[in-house]
Scaffold this active site. Structure first.
Site, PDB file in Angstrom:
ATOM      1  N   ARG A 241      23.221 -50.432  12.573  1.00 51.33           N
ATOM      2  CA  ARG A 241      22.289 -51.402  13.142  1.00 51.33           C
ATOM      3  C   ARG A 241      21.228 -50.760  14.040  1.00 51.33           C
ATOM      4  NH1 ARG A 241      26.647 -50.938  16.230  1.00 51.33           N
ATOM      5  NH2 ARG A 241      26.534 -51.258  18.491  1.00 51.33           N
TER       6      ARG A 241
ATOM      7  N   ALA B 113      20.823 -51.070  19.784  1.00 52.26           N
ATOM      8  CA  ALA B 113      20.336 -51.802  18.613  1.00 52.26           C
ATOM      9  C   ALA B 113      19.022 -52.517  18.902  1.00 52.26           C
ATOM     10  CB  ALA B 113      21.401 -52.798  18.164  1.00 52.26           C
TER      11      ALA B 113
ATOM     12  N   ASP C 244      23.436 -54.053  27.356  1.00 53.28           N
ATOM     13  CA  ASP C 244      24.559 -54.774  26.764  1.00 53.28           C
ATOM     14  C   ASP C 244      25.617 -55.191  27.774  1.00 53.28           C
ATOM     15  OD1 ASP C 244      25.552 -52.304  27.338  1.00 53.28           O
ATOM     16  OD2 ASP C 244      26.135 -51.783  25.296  1.00 53.28           O
TER      17      ASP C 244
ATOM     18  N   LYS D 222      20.599 -40.697  22.927  1.00 57.59           N
ATOM     19  CA  LYS D 222      19.867 -41.761  22.238  1.00 57.59           C
ATOM     20  C   LYS D 222      18.386 -41.770  22.605  1.00 57.59           C
ATOM     21  CE  LYS D 222      23.428 -45.215  21.267  1.00 57.59           C
ATOM     22  NZ  LYS D 222      23.858 -46.609  21.492  1.00 57.59           N
TER      23      LYS D 222
ATOM     24  N   CYS E 179      53.907 -61.348  34.400  1.00 57.62           N
ATOM     25  CA  CYS E 179      55.095 -62.000  33.844  1.00 57.62           C
ATOM     26  C   CYS E 179      54.795 -62.594  32.469  1.00 57.62           C
ATOM     27  CB  CYS E 179      55.611 -63.079  34.787  1.00 57.62           C
ATOM     28  SG  CYS E 179      54.403 -64.373  35.155  1.00 57.62           S
TER      29      CYS E 179
END
Length: 1006
Positions: free
Chosen positions: A467, A430, A528, A480, A584
Site C-alpha cells: 500500500r 501509506a 498513525d 522511509k 483475574c
C-alpha cells in the site's frame, strides 16, 4: 502455523478483504486508458497483488500527462503510455504479471478477463464493450475524471453474489441468560473492545456452547429483534429446556445477490448512489453533463476550451436535451463542470481511480457491496474561491507545461504560487506516500522559494509494500523519508524536498520550534497514532499554521482541514482505551478470544523476556532485589531460581520443558481450578459459581498428533532454546518422536491451594521474609558457581521481545491462545486474526489511502489560493466498503466575550516583552500591560504549570514574584530558555477552571 510470504506482504490488506483476498492472485484485469485515473487504478491493483493486470492505451505520452500520470518519466514523452507504464508497474510488485496491449479491444481479447475497466474511453466504445461484458458475465467498470468532477459506473451482471457484504468480523457476545417464553429473551454481554450495539433488527444469529437450553445449539440461523444494548428476542423458546449457563450468540452473515443493468440501459434510467437528496440533483446534472461532454467531443473533435463561455453554453445545450428525459437539471453545475472539463487534476484522478480500484477488488473478492450503479464525485466548490470566477480563457490556456491540466482549472498565476509553497509532511507511510506523489504531480514546492519537508522515523518493512507506493523490495530496512524523497525527485526533479528522520514531538521542539512552524505555509499530517496527531494539532494551533489531518482504518478514511481563524480547531481524539483486562479475568475466567490472546502475550513476556532480564540483572548485580518491595523481590528471585533450575543442556531438554509447560497450563492448572471450584459449585444456595460470564473450563489431554498441541510445543521449545542459547536440531517428525516417548507424572490436586479470583485478593497476599532470606542465600551460592564455571556467559540468557512480524513469536501466541480458548469453549482465531489482535494492527488498504490523499490535496488547493471563505472548505468522511462519501463544511471557530469585546478561540495577545531598561520585562510590567488591555486586575499569571504570579500569596511573596523577570522565573523552575512564551492569566472575579478566560498572551524576547 505462520502465514505465507504473501500474507506477510498483504497482511494489513487481508484484514480488510478477508478470505476472498486469496482470489486476487488468480484474477486477470484489463485497465484501458493510462492517463491519471487509469494509472491510479492500475497501481492500486498491482500493489494489492492482482494476478495479472493488462494495460491498454493506443496513445503516446505527452508533457501535459505528467500533471497526473505519476508512472511516466520525462524520457517517456512520445512513448506509448501503456508500454511506458508497464515498465514501472512491473517493478512495483514482482508477484504480479503486468502486460501492455496497444491493439484493438476485440471481443476475443476481452473474453479472457474477469474485470474490464475503461477510462478515457469514447461513449461508443463504452457501450460496445459494456454490452459484450454484460452478455459474457465479465464485470465492467467505467471510470473518468474531468476537471473537478469524476464519474464511475459498475455493471457486475445478473445475480452477482456478494459473499461478505460488511467490514470487520461478525459480532458475537457471551450469553448470560435465556428466558423460556414466546418470544424468548437472550441477555448477553459483549467483549470489552466491542461497541455497545452489536446486533441489529433482523440479524441472523446462531448459538453454541449453551448448557441447559441445548436445543439452541447448532440450529439454523435465527432472526433477532433488538430490545436494547444487552437483550435480544429470538422466537419461541417456551418448549425448550431451562437455561443453565454458558454459551455464545454469534452473528451470521449470509451472501447477498445483486443484479445490474448494462450501460446502455443504465444511461437512460440511471441508478445513482448518493447520501442526500441535494446530492442526487447535482449527480443527475453531472450524469447529463458527462453525456453532453461526449457529444461535444464527437461534434467538435476536442474538449471545451478552459473558461470559454461559448463552449460551456454548448455543453449546457446538449445536456438540456438529455436532462429533459432524466429530470431537473442544475444548469450552474453543468456550466461549472464544462468550463474546466479540459483540466486534469491529480487529486481528482486519485479519488476516482481509488474508488474504481476498490470496485475491482469487490468484483474479484466478493467482499463488500458494489456501487449501484453510478457514482459521481465533484469538487466544484473550488470554483467558488475568491477571484476564481474572474479567470479568463487566456489565464487558463495551455503553456506547453507539464502543469497545463492544472492551469486549465486554476490559471497560470496559481501554478506559480504552488511552486513557492513551504510544506511539512509528517509521516511517510501509506497516506504520506500518496500525498507526496500528488504533491510531485501538482508541482507543490517546485518553484523559486519552495520547500517540501518530509519526516518519518521508520524504515521500510515488507508489510508496507502492498500500500505504500514509493517503496520497492530493495528499499526494505532503508529510512522511509529518504526513499520517499528520492522517489518524489524522480517524479518531478523540480520539487525541493528534504527528508528528515525525526519524530515531531516534545523531544524535537528544539528542531521543530515555533519559528519553524510559523515559516510554513501548511502542514499535512499522515500519522498513525492519535497521540502524535494530537500533538501536531496543538503545535499548529499555537503557531497559527494551517493543518490538514488525515487518517484511515481499513475501508474508512477522513480528512479534516484546520485553518487559523476560519475553522474550529481540531479536537484531539480521545486516547484509545488500553487493551488490558483484569488479571483475574485472564487467569481464570476468560470470555473472549481477546482475553486468551492477551493471556498468551503475558505468557510470552513472562517466559521469554522477563525471566531472562531478571536472571541477567541478578548475575550482574545480585543486590538489586534489595531495592524492591519485599513481596516483589520474592517474586523476582523465585523467577530467577526457576529459570536457573530449568536451564536446558540440549534441544531435547527444550522440547521436554515445552511439553511440561503445555501440561501445566492446559491440564494441571484447569484441573486444580475445577478441584477448588467444581462444575456444581455454588457461591450461595441456588446460585451456581459457573454461570453468567463465567464459563466452566475443561482440561485438555496432550496429543503429539494434534496440530495445535504440536505447534505450541515446537514454538515454545524454539523460543526457550533461543533464550538459553541452545541450538535447535531435528525436524517436526523428530520432535514428535521425542514427545511420543515422554511420560509425564499424573496430576495431584492440592487441597489448600488458594486461587485469587480478584486482583485485590492477590495483592493482599503477604510476603514471606524467611523464604526471601533463604532464597537469596541459595541464589548467591548458585551465582558463584556459575561465575566461576566454564559455562558462564555474559549475559547468561537472551531476552526475547515480542515482535508481531516474527512468525515464531506469532506461532506461539496463536497456539497458546487457541489452546486456552479450547479450555473455556471460546471459538479459536486463525493465525492472521491472532496477529491482528495481539499485534494491535490497524487494517489498511491502498484504495482508501489513495482516495484520502486525493481529498486532502483538494483542500491544499484552497489553502494555497489563500481562501478565507469557510464555505469552500470540506471535512470529508469516506466509506469505501459501501461507497459513501460525506463532504461537509467545517464548523466555524467558537467565540466568547471577554472584557470589552468578542474573541475567537484563535485570538491571542502579542507583546514584545522588552522593558523600559531594554531588558526582558519583569512580571509587574506584564501585569500592568494586561490590566491596561482588559481594564481588570490580574490575579494569576501562568506559563504551563509554572506560577509566575499569584495574588493569593502573602505580600512578601507577591512582591518577589512581581519583581522577577519572566525568564528568570522559568530558569528557577528548571525550564530551558525560550525566545517566546505563551502565558495564561486569570483576572479578578473569574473562574480559573473556565474553558475560556482571557485570550493567551504571547511574549517574545530579543
Amino acid at each position: 502455523m505462520a502465514g505465507s510470504g504473501a500474507e506477510g506482504r498483504y497482511s494489513r490488506q487481508l484484514y480488510v478483504l478477508g478470505g476472498g483476498a486469496r482470489r486476487l492472485a488468480g484474477a486477470e484485469v484489463l485497465v484501458s486508458g493510462l492517463r491519471g485515473t487509469g494509472a491510479q487504478v492500475a497501481a492500486a491493483l498491482v500493489l494489492a497483488g492482482t494476478g495479472r493486470v493488462v494495460l491498454h492505451d493506443r496513445g503516446t505520452a505527452c508533457t501535459a500527462d505528467r500533471a497526473q500520470q505519476f508512472l511516466l518519466g520525462e524520457s517517456d514523452v512520445g512513448q506509448n503510455r501503456a508500454e511506458a507504464s508497464q515498465r514501472v508497474l512491473a517493478e512495483l510488485n514482482p508477484h504480479v504479471a503486468v502486460a501492455a496491449h496497444t491493439g484493438e479491444l476485440s471481443e476475443a481479447f476481452l473474453a479472457s478477463f474477469q474485470v474490464v475497466v475503461l477510462t478515457e474511453s469514447p461513449l461508443e466504445e463504452q457501450l460496445r464493450i459494456g454490452d459484450f461484458c454484460h452478455a459474457q458475465g465479465i464485470c465492467f467498470i467505467v471510470a473518468d475524471a474531468k476537471g473537478l468532477a469524476g464519474q464511475l459506473f459498475c455493471d457486475f451482471g445478473k445475480d452477482f453474489v456478494v459473499e461478505d457484504p460488511e467490514e470487520g468480523d461478525p459480532a458475537y457476545a457471551i450469553v448470560q441468560d435465556i428466558s423460556q417464553g414466546n418470544p424468548g429473551v437472550v441477555t448477553y454481554i459483549g467483549a470489552e473492545d466491542s461497541s455497545s450495539k452489536l446486533f441489529r433488527n433482523d440479524d441472523l444469529v446462531v448459538f453454541s456452547g449453551v448448557e441447559g437450553m441445548t436445543e439452541l445449539n447448532n440450529r439454523e440461523p435465527i432472526p433477532v429483534r433488538v430490545l436494547d444494548d444487552f437483550r435480544l428476542e429470538i422466537g419461541d423458546t417456551s418448549s425448550f429446556s431451562p437455561y443453565r449457563r454458558g454459551g455464545l450468540v454469534s452473528q451470521v452473515r449470509l451472501p447477498q445477490v445483486h443484479s445490474y443493468e448494462p450501460l446502455r440501459r443504465a444511461l437512460v434510467d440511471p441508478k445513482i448512489q448518493v447520501v442526500s437528496s441535494e446530492e442526487l440533483l447535482r449527480s443527475r446534472s453531472l450524469h447529463a453533463a458527462f453525456q453532453a461532454l461526449h457529444a461535444f467531443r464527437e461534434e467538435q473533435g476536442r474538449l471545451p476550451r478552459p473558461r470559454a463561455p461559448a463552449d460551456a453554453e454548448r455543453v449546457l445545450e446538449l445536456a438540456r436535451s438529455l436532462g429533459a428525459q432524466q429530470g431537473p437539471l442544475d444548469e450552474d453545475v453543468v456550466r461549472a463542470f464544462a468550463s474546466v472539463s479540459a483540466g486534469d487534476l491529480c487529486p481528482v484522478a486519485a479519488v476516482v481511480g481509488a474508488v474504481a480500484a476498490q470496485e475491482v477488488l469487490k468484483a474479484i473478492t466478493r467482499k463488500f457491496v458494489p456501487v449501484d450503479q453510478w457514482m459521481y464525485f465533484n469538487a466544484l466548490e473550488c470554483l467558488a474561491l475568491e477571484g476564481a470566477a474572474q479567470l479568463t480563457e487566456e489565464d487558463c490556456a495551455p503553456r506547453g507545461s507539464r502543469y497545463d491540466g492544472q492551469i486549465a482549472v486554476f490559471g497560470a498565476a496559481f501554478q506559480e504560487q504552488l511552486g513557492r509553497q513551504k510544506y511539512l509532511v509528517v509521516g511517510a507511510g501509506a497516506i504520506g506516500c500518496e500525498l507526496l506523489k500528488n504533491f510531485a504531480m501538482m508541482g507543490l514546492a517546485a518553484g523559486p522559494g519552495g520547500d517540501l519537508t518530509v519526516t518519518d522515523m521508520d524504515t521500510v518493512a515488507l508489510s508496507n509494500l502492498h500500500r505504500q507506493l514509493l517503496y520497492r523490495t530493495a528499499d526494505i530496512s532503508k529510512p522511509k523519508s529518504v526513499v520517499a524523497a528520492a522517489a518524489v525527485q524522480r517524479m518531478n526533479p523540480d520539487v525541493k524536498v528534504t527528508p528528515h528522520q525525526n519524530q515531531v514531538g516534545l523531544a524535537t521542539e528544539h528542531f521543530y520550534g515555533d519559528d519553524f512552524f510559523r515559516h510554513l505555509d501548511g502542514v499535512v499530517s499522515a500519522l498513525d497514532t492519535l497521540e502524535a496527531r494530537a500533538y501536531l494539532e496543538s503545535r499548529c494551533f499555537r503557531c497559527l499554521t494551517p493543518l490538514l489531518d488525515s487518517g484511515t482504518e481499513g475501508p474508512r478514511g477522513n480528512v479534516l482541514p484546520m485553518v487559523p481563524h476560519l475553522t474550529k480547531p481540531l479536537v484531539p481524539a480521545s486516547t484509545p482505551r488500553d487493551s488490558t483486562f483484569p488479571l483475574c479475568t485472564l487467569q481464570d475466567v476468560p470470555r473472549t478470544i481477546q482475553h486468551t490472546l492477551q493471556w498468551a502475550r503475558n505468557e510470552f513476556e513472562g517466559l521469554f523476556q522477563l525471566s531472562a532480564e531478571c536472571v541477567n540483572r541478578f548475575m550482574e548485580d545480585p543486590a538489586f532485589p534489595e531495592q524492591l518491595p519485599e513481596r516483589k523481590a520474592l517474586e523476582v528471585l523465585e523467577q530467577v531460581q526457576e529459570s536457573l533450575r530449568e536451564r536446558p543442556r540440549d534441544w531435547q531438554d527444550c522440547l521436554c520443558w515445552a511439553q511440561r509447560r503445555w501440561q501445566s497450563c492446559y491440564h494441571d492448572a484447569i484441573a486444580q481450578l475445577l478441584h477448588n471450584f467444581p462444575p456444581e459449585h455454588e457461591t450461595s444456595p441456588g446460585v451456581p459459581y459457573w454461570s453468567g460470564d463465567r464459563s466452566c473450563p475443561h482440561p485438555l489431554t496432550f496429543d503429539p498428533e494434534n496440530v495445535t498441541h504440536l505447534e505450541y510445543v515446537l514454538a515454545a521449545a524454539h523460543l526457550f532454546a533461543q533464550v538459553h542459547k541452545v541450538p535447535p536440531r531435528g525436524d517436526r517428525a523428530d520432535a514428535q518422536a521425542i514427545l511420543r516417548s515422554m511420560v509425564l507424572p499424573p496430576f495431584m490436586p492440592q487441597d489448600r491451594l488458594q486461587i485469587p479470583l480478584a486482583e485485590e485478593q492477590e495483592a493482599q497476599a503477604p510476603a514471606d521474609s524467611r523464604r526471601l532470606a533463604e532464597l537469596t542465600q541459595d541464589l548467591m551460592q548458585r551465582r558463584q558457581e556459575l561465575v566461576g564455571g566454564e559455562e558462564a556467559q555474559v549475559p547468561l540468557m537472551e531476552p526475547i521481545y515480542f515482535e508481531k512480524d516474527n512468525n515464531t513469536h506469532m506461532d506461539f501466541i496463536t497456539a497458546a491462545s487457541n489452546l486456552r480458548a479450547e479450555n473455556y469453549g471460546i471459538p479459536p482465531a486463525n493465525w492472521l486474526t491472532s496477529k491482528r489482535i495481539a499485534g494491535r494492527i490497524v487494517p489498511a488498504i491502498i484504495t482508501t489511502t489513495a482516495a484520502v490523499a486525493g481529498l486532502a490535496c483538494l483542500e491544499v488547493y484552497k489553502l494555497v489560493w489563500g481562501c478565507r471563505d469557510l464555505s469552500c472548505y470540506r471535512n470529508s468522511n469516506l466509506w469505501l466498503s459501501e461507497y459513501r462519501l460525506i463532504r461537509v463544511q467545517p464548523s466555524p471557530p467558537p467565540t466568547y466575550w471577554y472584557g470589552r469585546r468578542e474573541w475567537s478561540c484563535w485570538d491571542r495577545l502579542e507583546l514584545r516583552a522588552v522593558g523600559a531598561d531594554g531588558q526582558e520585562m519583569r512580571v509587574r510590567e506584564v501585569l500592568d500591560w494586561l490590566e491596561s488591555i482588559h481594564g481588570r486586575t490580574v490575579t494569576t499569571l501562568l506559563h504551563g504549570y509554572t506560577v509566575l504570579y499569584d495574588a493569593g500569596e502573602d505580600e512578601e511573596t507577591q512582591s518577589q514574584q512581581r519583581a522577577q523577570r519572566l525568564l528568570q522565573n522559568l530558569k528557577d523552575a528548571g525550564e530551558p530558555r525560550r525566545w517566546e512564551l505563551e502565558l495564561k492569566y486569570v483576572c479578578a472575579g473569574e473562574d480559573a477552571e473556565a474553558e475560556y478566560n482571557g485570550p493567551p498572551l504571547l511574549c517574545s524576547f530579543p
